[in-house]
Design a protein around this motif. Structure first.
Motif, PDB file in Angstrom:
ATOM      1  N   VAL A   1      -4.545  -9.134   1.542  1.00  0.00           N
ATOM      2  CA  VAL A   1      -3.299  -9.751   2.012  1.00  0.00           C
ATOM      3  C   VAL A   1      -3.417 -11.270   1.932  1.00  0.00           C
ATOM      4  CG1 VAL A   1      -1.830 -10.131   4.034  1.00  0.00           C
ATOM      5  CG2 VAL A   1      -2.637  -7.832   3.503  1.00  0.00           C
TER       6      VAL A   1
ATOM      7  N   GLN B   1      -0.426  -4.437   0.554  1.00  0.00           N
ATOM      8  CA  GLN B   1      -1.743  -4.389   1.179  1.00  0.00           C
ATOM      9  C   GLN B   1      -1.637  -4.490   2.700  1.00  0.00           C
ATOM     10  OE1 GLN B   1      -4.628  -3.706  -0.025  1.00  0.00           O
ATOM     11  NE2 GLN B   1      -4.204  -3.752  -2.216  1.00  0.00           N
ATOM     12  N   LEU B   2      -0.637  -5.206   3.196  1.00  0.00           N
ATOM     13  CA  LEU B   2      -0.433  -5.296   4.638  1.00  0.00           C
ATOM     14  C   LEU B   2      -0.050  -3.936   5.209  1.00  0.00           C
ATOM     15  CD1 LEU B   2      -0.360  -7.091   7.128  1.00  0.00           C
ATOM     16  CD2 LEU B   2       2.027  -7.642   6.586  1.00  0.00           C
TER      17      LEU B   2
ATOM     18  N   ALA C   1       1.000  -8.519  -1.595  1.00  0.00           N
ATOM     19  CA  ALA C   1       0.475  -8.818  -0.263  1.00  0.00           C
ATOM     20  C   ALA C   1       1.102  -7.914   0.788  1.00  0.00           C
ATOM     21  CB  ALA C   1       0.730 -10.287   0.075  1.00  0.00           C
ATOM     22  N   ASP C   2       2.420  -7.694   0.695  1.00  0.00           N
ATOM     23  CA  ASP C   2       3.098  -6.822   1.662  1.00  0.00           C
ATOM     24  C   ASP C   2       2.593  -5.381   1.550  1.00  0.00           C
ATOM     25  OD1 ASP C   2       4.532  -8.956   2.587  1.00  0.00           O
ATOM     26  OD2 ASP C   2       6.365  -8.483   1.465  1.00  0.00           O
TER      27      ASP C   2
ATOM     28  N   TYR D   1      -1.211 -13.753  -0.708  1.00  0.00           N
ATOM     29  CA  TYR D   1      -0.357 -14.813  -0.167  1.00  0.00           C
ATOM     30  C   TYR D   1      -0.852 -16.182  -0.620  1.00  0.00           C
ATOM     31  CZ  TYR D   1       2.409 -11.839   2.969  1.00  0.00           C
ATOM     32  OH  TYR D   1       3.286 -10.905   3.475  1.00  0.00           O
TER      33      TYR D   1
END
Length: 273
Positions: free
Chosen positions: A226, A31-32, A28-29, A230
């Motif tokens: 993201v 993709q962020l 997720a990080d 999550y």
């Protein structure tokens, strides 16, 4: 009720759950970060569309090497800037970039060196033209270019990363990718480390050239990933807690529902008919 969580089996389940959640949070990080990077690209594209053009050398370092070399590329924040430069086109070293699509049609982008007064050159993408009759790779007839001094206004485009072979076909260089350092090796002068997407020029460009559209990066797709990763991480932790709570209630005799065997993949007993 929860002492069973300290058994090797449940400690192993906890470890796997934590590792899986950690990996999903890291994804997720990642993709962020991609979302932020693509959002920044879109902001530069939008800002450059209406910006007052500035001199080329203020956004792209002037090449200082020998003939056949490319100078440094622009800083990330200077890509898509609107710049202006004056020089003379060198049609003898024109480059055809095949396999380019504009409005669902496959054709060629025409890239031509613009020779500057200091002996360096910058590659200018003049636009897109269709192939000659005979197929998508049939070499087109390129419109004539101005022979005198030309003032160009264009957008700074970093060199394309994937390298492709550069060939000579009928006296013109041809490639699939605008990889500036590779193309510079075929040119008799030092070249700026980025190329320009033509916005306008004086005298005006031939109308046969179609402008190459500047597409925005799909940052919303990354934002969706993201949220997805999550959510998966949270679901893994919540799922572990739910299963542990159910096991504790079962051990304490508080959960006597006949769904236990079904949850393990076996049909629940129905009793005698």
């Amino acid at each position: 009720m929860y002492r069973f969580l300290l058994t090797p089996r449940w400690l192993g389940i906890l470890a796997l759950t934590l590792v899986a959640s950690y990996v999903m949070v890291q994804l997720a990080d990642w993709q962020l970060d991609r979302y932020r990077g693509r959002s920044a690209i879109n902001e530069r594209i939008d800002a450059g569309a209406t910006a007052t053009p500035v001199p080329l050398a203020s956004k792209v370092p002037t090449p200082t090497g020998t003939a056949g070399t490319a100078g440094p590329g622009p800083a990330t924040e200077d890509t898509w800037s609107r710049v202006t430069v004056t020089g003379r086109y060198d049609p003898a070293n024109m480059i055809l970039v095949r396999g380019r699509t504009v409005e669902s049609r496959v054709g060629f982008e025409v890239v031509t060196p613009l020779l500057l007064a200091d002996g360096t050159a910058v590659l200018v993408d003049l636009g897109w033209i269709p192939p000659a009759p005979g197929g998508a790779t049939a070499q087109p007839q390129v419109p004539a270019l101005p022979t005198g001094e030309v003032t160009v206004v264009g957008r700074v485009h970093e060199s394309e990363s994937a390298s492709g072979a550069v060939s000579d076909r009928n006296g013109l260089l041809e490639t699939r990718r605008i990889t500036v350092p590779r193309l510079a090796g075929h040119l008799p002068y030092p070249v700026y480390g980025a190329y320009l997407l033509l916005d306008e020029q004086t005298p005006a460009a031939d109308p046969a050239f179609a402008a190459v559209p500047i597409g925005h990066a799909n940052n919303w797709q990354n934002l969706g990933y993201v949220v997805q990763w999550y959510a998966f991480a949270a679901m893994a932790l919540v799922g572990y807690g739910w299963v542990a709570r159910r096991e504790a209630r079962r051990a304490a005799g508080l959960d006597t529902r006949p769904l236990d065997r079904a949850a393990d993949g076996h049909p629940a007993p129905t009793g005698p008919a």
